[in-house]
Design an enzyme around this catalytic site. Sequence first.
Site, PDB file in Angstrom:
ATOM      1  N   CYS A   1      -5.384  13.915  10.126  1.00 36.51           N
ATOM      2  CA  CYS A   1      -4.556  15.147  11.192  1.00 36.51           C
ATOM      3  C   CYS A   1      -4.031  14.814  12.361  1.00 36.51           C
ATOM      4  O   CYS A   1      -4.282  13.038  12.949  1.00 36.51           O
ATOM      5  CB  CYS A   1      -6.184  15.693  11.599  1.00 36.51           C
ATOM      6  SG  CYS A   1      -6.022  16.773  13.017  1.00 36.51           S
TER       7      CYS A   1
ATOM      8  N   GLU B   1      -9.228  -6.215  -2.420  1.00 35.95           N
ATOM      9  CA  GLU B   1      -8.219  -5.805  -1.949  1.00 35.95           C
ATOM     10  C   GLU B   1      -6.587  -5.253  -3.073  1.00 35.95           C
ATOM     11  O   GLU B   1      -6.543  -3.892  -2.593  1.00 35.95           O
ATOM     12  CB  GLU B   1      -7.378  -5.910  -1.132  1.00 35.95           C
ATOM     13  CG  GLU B   1      -5.965  -6.612  -0.662  1.00 35.95           C
ATOM     14  CD  GLU B   1      -6.128  -4.686   0.816  1.00 35.95           C
ATOM     15  OE1 GLU B   1      -6.613  -4.143   0.579  1.00 35.95           O
ATOM     16  OE2 GLU B   1      -5.167  -4.310   0.658  1.00 35.95           O
TER      17      GLU B   1
ATOM     18  N   HIS C   1     -22.157 -11.154 -16.010  1.00 42.72           N
ATOM     19  CA  HIS C   1     -23.240 -10.808 -15.705  1.00 42.72           C
ATOM     20  C   HIS C   1     -22.595  -8.772 -15.521  1.00 42.72           C
ATOM     21  O   HIS C   1     -23.547  -8.547 -15.608  1.00 42.72           O
ATOM     22  CB  HIS C   1     -23.658 -11.019 -14.484  1.00 42.72           C
ATOM     23  CG  HIS C   1     -24.164 -12.575 -13.883  1.00 42.72           C
ATOM     24  ND1 HIS C   1     -25.436 -12.981 -14.235  1.00 42.72           N
ATOM     25  CD2 HIS C   1     -23.113 -13.179 -13.053  1.00 42.72           C
ATOM     26  CE1 HIS C   1     -25.091 -14.330 -14.756  1.00 42.72           C
ATOM     27  NE2 HIS C   1     -23.747 -14.531 -14.094  1.00 42.72           N
TER      28      HIS C   1
ATOM     29  N   LYS D   1      -5.581  -1.498  -3.296  1.00 46.08           N
ATOM     30  CA  LYS D   1      -4.269  -0.813  -3.209  1.00 46.08           C
ATOM     31  C   LYS D   1      -3.640  -0.183  -4.574  1.00 46.08           C
ATOM     32  O   LYS D   1      -2.632   0.594  -4.171  1.00 46.08           O
ATOM     33  CB  LYS D   1      -3.379  -2.248  -3.076  1.00 46.08           C
ATOM     34  CG  LYS D   1      -2.038  -1.809  -2.387  1.00 46.08           C
ATOM     35  CD  LYS D   1      -2.479  -2.758  -0.847  1.00 46.08           C
ATOM     36  CE  LYS D   1      -3.673  -1.063  -0.657  1.00 46.08           C
ATOM     37  NZ  LYS D   1      -3.591  -1.598   0.856  1.00 46.08           N
TER      38      LYS D   1
ATOM     39  N   ARG E   1      -0.285   9.871   8.931  1.00 44.82           N
ATOM     40  CA  ARG E   1      -1.866   9.770   8.905  1.00 44.82           C
ATOM     41  C   ARG E   1      -2.577  10.510   8.072  1.00 44.82           C
ATOM     42  O   ARG E   1      -3.609  10.531   7.993  1.00 44.82           O
ATOM     43  CB  ARG E   1      -2.053  10.626  10.116  1.00 44.82           C
ATOM     44  CG  ARG E   1      -1.200   9.955  11.625  1.00 44.82           C
ATOM     45  CD  ARG E   1      -1.327  10.546  12.741  1.00 44.82           C
ATOM     46  NE  ARG E   1      -2.349  10.956  13.392  1.00 44.82           N
ATOM     47  CZ  ARG E   1      -3.233  10.274  14.361  1.00 44.82           C
ATOM     48  NH1 ARG E   1      -2.688   8.650  14.655  1.00 44.82           N
ATOM     49  NH2 ARG E   1      -4.824  10.180  14.558  1.00 44.82           N
TER      50      ARG E   1
ATOM     51  N   ASN F   1      -8.841  18.025  16.138  1.00 50.10           N
ATOM     52  CA  ASN F   1      -8.634  17.332  15.541  1.00 50.10           C
ATOM     53  C   ASN F   1     -10.070  16.625  15.690  1.00 50.10           C
ATOM     54  O   ASN F   1     -10.460  16.781  16.197  1.00 50.10           O
ATOM     55  CB  ASN F   1      -7.572  15.993  15.867  1.00 50.10           C
ATOM     56  CG  ASN F   1      -7.649  14.763  15.122  1.00 50.10           C
ATOM     57  OD1 ASN F   1      -8.780  14.401  13.977  1.00 50.10           O
ATOM     58  ND2 ASN F   1      -7.001  14.064  15.432  1.00 50.10           N
TER      59      ASN F   1
ATOM     60  N   GLU G   1      -5.745   3.561  -4.544  1.00 45.27           N
ATOM     61  CA  GLU G   1      -4.685   4.194  -3.664  1.00 45.27           C
ATOM     62  C   GLU G   1      -3.521   4.729  -3.608  1.00 45.27           C
ATOM     63  O   GLU G   1      -3.127   6.201  -3.548  1.00 45.27           O
ATOM     64  CB  GLU G   1      -4.188   3.901  -2.553  1.00 45.27           C
ATOM     65  CG  GLU G   1      -5.950   2.868  -1.557  1.00 45.27           C
ATOM     66  CD  GLU G   1      -5.404   2.434  -0.547  1.00 45.27           C
ATOM     67  OE1 GLU G   1      -6.043   2.453   1.062  1.00 45.27           O
ATOM     68  OE2 GLU G   1      -4.403   1.119  -0.367  1.00 45.27           O
TER      69      GLU G   1
HETATM   70  N1  GLU Z   1     -12.231  20.233  10.884  1.00 49.26           N
HETATM   71  C1  GLU Z   1     -11.248  20.672  11.848  1.00 49.26           C
HETATM   72  C2  GLU Z   1     -10.640  21.784   9.958  1.00 49.26           C
HETATM   73  O1  GLU Z   1     -11.228  21.114   8.656  1.00 49.26           O
HETATM   74  C3  GLU Z   1     -10.212  20.162  11.127  1.00 49.26           C
HETATM   75  C4  GLU Z   1      -9.723  18.664   9.962  1.00 49.26           C
HETATM   76  C5  GLU Z   1      -8.626  18.020  10.973  1.00 49.26           C
HETATM   77  O2  GLU Z   1      -8.787  17.171  11.533  1.00 49.26           O
HETATM   78  O3  GLU Z   1      -7.405  17.750  10.822  1.00 49.26           O
HETATM   79  O4  GLU Z   1      -9.793  22.244   9.805  1.00 49.26           O
END
Ligand code: GLU
Length: 603
Positions: free
Chosen positions: A2, A475, A498, A479, A27, A98, A482
Amino acid sequence: MCGIFAAVSDRPVAGVLVQGLKRLEYRGYDSAGVATIDDDGMKRVCAVGKVAALESRVEAERLPGCIGIAHTRWATHGSPSEGDSHPQIASGVAVVHNGIVENHGALRRRLKRQGCNFHSETDSEVIPWLISRAVADGLGAAQALNLLDEALEGSFAVAFMTEADRNVLHAKRHGSPLVAALGPQGGYLSSDISALAGLAKEAIVLSDGDLVELRRDAIAVFDKIGRPVSRPRLPVEASGGAFDKGGYHHYMLKEIHDQPSVARAVESRYDRGDFIGEQIRLDFDQVDRIRLIACGTSYYACLVAKRWFAEIAGVSAEVDLASEHRYAPHVADGLREAAILVSQSGETADTLASLEKLEGLGVPTIGIANQQASTLAREADYFLPLLAGAEIGVASTKAFTAQLLVLARFVAHVAEQRGHRAAARRLRAALGEAPKAMEAVLHNEAAIVAVAETFAKARSALFVGRGALYPLAMEGALKLKEISYIHAEGFAAGELKHGPIALVDEQTPVVALAPTGALFSKLASNVREIAARKGRIILIGDRKALLALSDVADASLTLPTCDELIQPIIAAIPLQFLAYHVAAARGRDIDRPRNLAKSVTVE
Ligand code: GLU
């Protein structure tokens, strides 16, 4: 996870808000929104998905407001829908939030009883209602924000503006990061200092509990009890160069290629004089046990360090996942501990909770993170920076190898203090070879592309290694998961028989980390066991090792010959390339993989 971005200026801010959100995209988020206020009142524009989708809507709306707040949301409550996106507005108060309001259910029920008419499912909507009611009761913005401390359970950063006052933005930091800055064209708030490039020269890093009142030409910061305070300022990197892909298709690919220069940056800071000794005033000869705490990729870096601590410094180390450690029972066994908490962002909520727990137990703490403006950097007793530069790709690459490079130097420092001088010298000499060895792997990218093309069709993949390469097997699997979304698991090669060997078949690629070293013959036997079950083996090793196993390998990726101690650092690179090129062949959104956030600021 966020992002909050807000601006107050004497010119329209919609463009700068969208630019700010773009810089916070890395982010991780699933929807985005902005709100501005102009003569006609408050306007809100939101979009599900990428900021680019929001951008075209914002352009179409031509928002003229000179004050605004914006948000990239990673939904925790409610759905990633327009209605649940932020800003959330109630009675002329617009809020971006956030974090998580853990007691939102009870608050929502109470506020509903008081006549508040909720229109979304997000936990965050209680905040504009709480603020607007407080303001209606005659409280000032600062008092209203302070009420949140009492009312809300959980950690958060909040920014808000009111229709009643178009000149000022308000914000509060309570657990989630926030910086404030003033530039020639106005005042800004951001979750991340790097998003301010080109807008301001320096930023004020808010401390927990701080309130900020931001106007186009002034910033006032107050602590929890309302006293004006002055907080540290950090320079904003002027160029915004972190947001430049440097000619590569993705940030992740650029960041993989950045690794030799990061290794040189770490070398020049850490190997000149006694940098670690100056930062950390602890005598490790008086420490019986090292405790390493981290999450995700950083956890694997810690598992490698555990081996180094034992082998080089003769000290035992325990490694814990922060999300487990924070709730784990504590055994007071009388051993003297020092704790190392490793993160990329330095804002990882679980890691910070572990930090608090360790501080409560009186254990000295050392934070290691990439962000020097982070909570971990500020709140741990001591701090070591990773110097990896901004990492934008969600899947960590250069920050991981920087963690290993810094942890290894830390191990050498501890080894010296404990009298293991020869071992420390060997480790330092090996680290000196790292940048060149990394370059050698980068030159092999073409070979990895070829392997990745066949790999891309797999439904599942296994990664195996032994000793310090076992964490690298995990790892490598992480990766791949992800960014390619292929199911993958990393195992200690000796554990295969095992259980996991039941997964081996002709379709499943098995990546074996098999460079020459003390455990090579053991690993070679494990590789042959896989070959006997018709597994598709992809070997990663130096020439000698590859030659010894050439009869069973379906494909081979060459590592340069180097001291066994730094093999985990060097072996990380072909694993990153493999994940990257497999994900590229599958057409994935590599820098922003689904469901993931770069900086995991919620529990
Ligand atoms: N908990 C909030 C939501 O779900 C904010 C989540 C965030 O940090 O983006 O709207």
